[in-house]
Scaffold this motif. Structure first.
Motif, PDB file in Angstrom:
ATOM      1  N   PRO A   1       0.832  -1.208   0.000  1.00 25.92           N
ATOM      2  CA  PRO A   1       0.000   0.000   0.000  1.00 25.92           C
ATOM      3  C   PRO A   1       0.865   1.255   0.000  1.00 25.92           C
ATOM      4  CG  PRO A   1      -0.034  -1.045   2.152  1.00 25.92           C
ATOM      5  CD  PRO A   1       0.745  -1.951   1.249  1.00 25.92           C
ATOM      6  N   ALA A   2       0.323   2.316  -0.538  1.00 27.77           N
ATOM      7  CA  ALA A   2       0.996   3.611  -0.489  1.00 27.77           C
ATOM      8  C   ALA A   2       0.971   4.125   0.950  1.00 27.77           C
ATOM      9  CB  ALA A   2       0.288   4.587  -1.417  1.00 27.77           C
ATOM     10  N   PRO A   3       2.000   4.844   1.375  1.00 28.62           N
ATOM     11  CA  PRO A   3       2.034   5.328   2.764  1.00 28.62           C
ATOM     12  C   PRO A   3       0.787   6.104   3.167  1.00 28.62           C
ATOM     13  CG  PRO A   3       4.154   5.683   1.708  1.00 28.62           C
ATOM     14  CD  PRO A   3       3.220   5.181   0.643  1.00 28.62           C
ATOM     15  N   GLU A   4       0.234   6.911   2.264  1.00 28.35           N
ATOM     16  CA  GLU A   4      -0.963   7.686   2.622  1.00 28.35           C
ATOM     17  C   GLU A   4      -2.205   6.808   2.745  1.00 28.35           C
ATOM     18  OE1 GLU A   4      -0.367   7.807  -1.831  1.00 28.35           O
ATOM     19  OE2 GLU A   4       0.940   8.186  -0.124  1.00 28.35           O
ATOM     20  N   GLU A   5      -2.150   5.602   2.210  1.00 25.40           N
ATOM     21  CA  GLU A   5      -3.271   4.667   2.277  1.00 25.40           C
ATOM     22  C   GLU A   5      -3.321   3.918   3.610  1.00 25.40           C
ATOM     23  OE1 GLU A   5      -4.842   0.894  -0.465  1.00 25.40           O
ATOM     24  OE2 GLU A   5      -2.892   1.785  -0.875  1.00 25.40           O
ATOM     25  N   ILE A   6      -2.182   3.765   4.272  1.00 21.91           N
ATOM     26  CA  ILE A   6      -2.062   2.948   5.485  1.00 21.91           C
ATOM     27  C   ILE A   6      -3.091   3.300   6.563  1.00 21.91           C
ATOM     28  CG2 ILE A   6      -0.529   2.390   7.436  1.00 21.91           C
ATOM     29  CD1 ILE A   6       0.260   0.883   4.958  1.00 21.91           C
ATOM     30  N   PRO A   7      -3.281   4.574   6.914  1.00 22.87           N
ATOM     31  CA  PRO A   7      -4.229   4.873   7.999  1.00 22.87           C
ATOM     32  C   PRO A   7      -5.663   4.425   7.714  1.00 22.87           C
ATOM     33  CG  PRO A   7      -2.859   6.784   7.541  1.00 22.87           C
ATOM     34  CD  PRO A   7      -2.585   5.777   6.456  1.00 22.87           C
ATOM     35  N   THR A   8      -6.021   4.275   6.454  1.00 24.84           N
ATOM     36  CA  THR A   8      -7.401   3.916   6.114  1.00 24.84           C
ATOM     37  C   THR A   8      -7.611   2.411   5.981  1.00 24.84           C
ATOM     38  OG1 THR A   8      -7.023   4.044   3.722  1.00 24.84           O
ATOM     39  CG2 THR A   8      -7.640   6.095   4.859  1.00 24.84           C
ATOM     40  N   LEU A   9      -6.543   1.648   5.972  1.00 26.07           N
ATOM     41  CA  LEU A   9      -6.669   0.200   5.780  1.00 26.07           C
ATOM     42  C   LEU A   9      -7.092  -0.486   7.074  1.00 26.07           C
ATOM     43  CD1 LEU A   9      -3.498  -0.466   3.608  1.00 26.07           C
ATOM     44  CD2 LEU A   9      -5.879  -0.339   2.848  1.00 26.07           C
ATOM     45  N   PRO A  10      -7.884  -1.556   6.972  1.00 26.44           N
ATOM     46  CA  PRO A  10      -8.287  -2.286   8.182  1.00 26.44           C
ATOM     47  C   PRO A  10      -7.076  -2.955   8.828  1.00 26.44           C
ATOM     48  CG  PRO A  10      -9.025  -3.432   6.210  1.00 26.44           C
ATOM     49  CD  PRO A  10      -8.436  -2.144   5.755  1.00 26.44           C
ATOM     50  N   LYS A  11      -7.100  -3.022  10.143  1.00 27.54           N
ATOM     51  CA  LYS A  11      -5.993  -3.599  10.914  1.00 27.54           C
ATOM     52  C   LYS A  11      -6.397  -4.945  11.499  1.00 27.54           C
ATOM     53  CE  LYS A  11      -3.735   0.435  10.738  1.00 27.54           C
ATOM     54  NZ  LYS A  11      -4.442   1.161   9.713  1.00 27.54           N
ATOM     55  N   HIS A  12      -5.387  -5.755  11.778  1.00 24.00           N
ATOM     56  CA  HIS A  12      -5.655  -7.001  12.511  1.00 24.00           C
ATOM     57  C   HIS A  12      -5.974  -6.645  13.962  1.00 24.00           C
ATOM     58  CE1 HIS A  12      -3.387  -8.779   9.078  1.00 24.00           C
ATOM     59  NE2 HIS A  12      -4.380  -9.656   9.210  1.00 24.00           N
ATOM     60  N   PRO A  13      -6.829  -7.430  14.633  1.00 27.80           N
ATOM     61  CA  PRO A  13      -7.277  -7.089  15.985  1.00 27.80           C
ATOM     62  C   PRO A  13      -6.228  -7.409  17.052  1.00 27.80           C
ATOM     63  CG  PRO A  13      -8.280  -9.144  15.307  1.00 27.80           C
ATOM     64  CD  PRO A  13      -7.494  -8.637  14.122  1.00 27.80           C
TER      65      PRO A  13
ATOM     66  N   LEU B   1      16.027   4.762  16.941  1.00 27.34           N
ATOM     67  CA  LEU B   1      14.914   3.880  16.591  1.00 27.34           C
ATOM     68  C   LEU B   1      14.747   3.814  15.080  1.00 27.34           C
ATOM     69  CD1 LEU B   1      11.587   3.305  18.206  1.00 27.34           C
ATOM     70  CD2 LEU B   1      11.505   4.228  15.901  1.00 27.34           C
ATOM     71  N   HIS B   2      15.017   4.892  14.410  1.00 23.32           N
ATOM     72  CA  HIS B   2      14.818   4.984  12.961  1.00 23.32           C
ATOM     73  C   HIS B   2      15.735   4.039  12.195  1.00 23.32           C
ATOM     74  CE1 HIS B   2      12.719   9.094  13.335  1.00 23.32           C
ATOM     75  NE2 HIS B   2      12.769   8.515  14.505  1.00 23.32           N
ATOM     76  N   LYS B   3      16.861   3.632  12.812  1.00 23.89           N
ATOM     77  CA  LYS B   3      17.792   2.718  12.144  1.00 23.89           C
ATOM     78  C   LYS B   3      17.173   1.349  11.912  1.00 23.89           C
ATOM     79  CE  LYS B   3      21.912   4.916  13.974  1.00 23.89           C
ATOM     80  NZ  LYS B   3      23.069   4.779  14.868  1.00 23.89           N
ATOM     81  N   THR B   4      16.311   0.918  12.805  1.00 27.94           N
ATOM     82  CA  THR B   4      15.670  -0.389  12.634  1.00 27.94           C
ATOM     83  C   THR B   4      14.223  -0.276  12.197  1.00 27.94           C
ATOM     84  OG1 THR B   4      15.337  -0.441  15.034  1.00 27.94           O
ATOM     85  CG2 THR B   4      17.158  -1.749  14.154  1.00 27.94           C
ATOM     86  N   ALA B   5      13.544   0.796  12.560  1.00 29.02           N
ATOM     87  CA  ALA B   5      12.135   0.957  12.175  1.00 29.02           C
ATOM     88  C   ALA B   5      11.992   1.314  10.693  1.00 29.02           C
ATOM     89  CB  ALA B   5      11.462   2.019  13.034  1.00 29.02           C
ATOM     90  N   LEU B   6      12.979   1.995  10.143  1.00 31.50           N
ATOM     91  CA  LEU B   6      12.989   2.360   8.716  1.00 31.50           C
ATOM     92  C   LEU B   6      11.693   3.026   8.250  1.00 31.50           C
ATOM     93  CD1 LEU B   6      14.805  -0.730   7.177  1.00 31.50           C
ATOM     94  CD2 LEU B   6      15.774   1.505   7.748  1.00 31.50           C
ATOM     95  N   GLY B   7      11.164   3.917   9.059  1.00 35.07           N
ATOM     96  CA  GLY B   7       9.961   4.650   8.680  1.00 35.07           C
ATOM     97  C   GLY B   7       8.672   4.061   9.228  1.00 35.07           C
ATOM     98  N   ALA B   8       8.724   2.853   9.764  1.00 34.84           N
ATOM     99  CA  ALA B   8       7.503   2.221  10.293  1.00 34.84           C
ATOM    100  C   ALA B   8       6.927   3.015  11.460  1.00 34.84           C
ATOM    101  CB  ALA B   8       7.784   0.778  10.716  1.00 34.84           C
ATOM    102  N   GLN B   9       7.744   3.791  12.137  1.00 36.43           N
ATOM    103  CA  GLN B   9       7.254   4.608  13.255  1.00 36.43           C
ATOM    104  C   GLN B   9       6.230   5.626  12.778  1.00 36.43           C
ATOM    105  OE1 GLN B   9      10.376   4.760  12.054  1.00 36.43           O
ATOM    106  NE2 GLN B   9      10.735   6.910  11.547  1.00 36.43           N
ATOM    107  N   ASP B  10       6.235   5.919  11.476  1.00 35.53           N
ATOM    108  CA  ASP B  10       5.260   6.849  10.919  1.00 35.53           C
ATOM    109  C   ASP B  10       4.010   6.150  10.396  1.00 35.53           C
ATOM    110  OD1 ASP B  10       7.065   8.967  11.389  1.00 35.53           O
ATOM    111  OD2 ASP B  10       8.043   8.601   9.461  1.00 35.53           O
ATOM    112  N   ALA B  11       4.046   4.823  10.293  1.00 32.56           N
ATOM    113  CA  ALA B  11       2.935   4.065   9.716  1.00 32.56           C
ATOM    114  C   ALA B  11       2.080   3.361  10.770  1.00 32.56           C
ATOM    115  CB  ALA B  11       3.470   3.034   8.724  1.00 32.56           C
ATOM    116  N   VAL B  12       2.606   3.210  11.975  1.00 31.69           N
ATOM    117  CA  VAL B  12       1.892   2.487  13.033  1.00 31.69           C
ATOM    118  C   VAL B  12       1.515   3.486  14.122  1.00 31.69           C
ATOM    119  CG1 VAL B  12       2.024   0.637  14.753  1.00 31.69           C
ATOM    120  CG2 VAL B  12       3.230   0.397  12.569  1.00 31.69           C
ATOM    121  N   GLU B  13       0.255   3.478  14.509  1.00 34.73           N
ATOM    122  CA  GLU B  13      -0.171   4.335  15.616  1.00 34.73           C
ATOM    123  C   GLU B  13       0.503   3.864  16.899  1.00 34.73           C
ATOM    124  OE1 GLU B  13      -4.345   4.978  16.091  1.00 34.73           O
ATOM    125  OE2 GLU B  13      -4.674   5.015  13.927  1.00 34.73           O
TER     126      GLU B  13
END
Length: 187
Positions: free
Chosen positions: A12-24, A67-79
């Motif tokens: 998914p595109a980064p801007e799409e991530i917040p709108t996608l359904p998540k696993h519970p 944290l950014h060395k291992t997260a590689l941007g995921a910190q911006d995609a996960v609440e």
């Protein structure tokens, strides 16, 4: 067989991530000292598309540059959110209908891939690299999950253990509940 190029990998595109359904599934990271472990869990959480990460105790947050060395941007995609104490958070999650599960070796554990059908939604608690989950936090959980180990060592790195457990939980959830929303990408 041919390795896919970066452009060929469906994602998914980064801007799409917040709108996608998540696993519970939610993650509670309590008193994990290595910011690299925390970053790894962010990256795995993004890949698993879980709902939220709760950072408690002295666990580092995404404001820490390492944290950014291992997260590689995921910190911006996960609440995510930060909480001083885990027990009030666990009470709030329980009140919201989450089963609280510890990823810990106890005298009464089960495998993550055998979590009961009524365990979802679930909040998975992981603890300190050396001491694991503290007894007072363990007292607040509903069940304990343990990854079978067959070697001489009795533990796994917390980030690795989380990766194994979260994917077992997602497979279990998808088997019992189906994929979150109308989602073909993850099949």
């Amino acid at each position: 067989m041919r390795k896919l190029s970066w452009d060929e990998i469906e994602r998914p595109a980064p801007e799409e991530i917040p709108t996608l359904p998540k696993h519970p599934v939610r993650l509670v990271v309590h008193n994990v000292r290595s910011i690299h472990n925390v970053g790894s869990m962010f990256r795995t959480s993004d890949a698993a598309r879980i709902e939220h990460i709760h950072l408690t105790g002295f666990t580092g947050t995404p404001e820490h540059k390492d944290l950014h060395k291992t997260a590689l941007g995921a910190q911006d995609a996960v609440e995510w959110s930060q909480h001083d104490e885990p027990r009030p958070l666990l009470r709030d999650l329980k009140d919201a209908g989450y089963t609280i599960a510890a990823l810990e070796q106890t005298d009464h554990t089960q495998r993550p891939d055998a979590a009961p059908a009524d365990a979802f939604p679930i909040a998975l608690v992981v603890g300190n690299e050396v001491r694991g989950i503290e007894p007072d936090v363990l007292d607040a959980v509903d069940l304990a999950l343990e990854i079978p180990q067959y070697g001489a060592k009795i533990s796994l790195n917390v980030g690795v253990a989380y990766g194994i457990a979260v994917y077992d939980l997602i497979r279990r959830s998808r088997t019992l509940l189906g994929p979150p929303g109308d989602e073909d990408r993850m099949e």
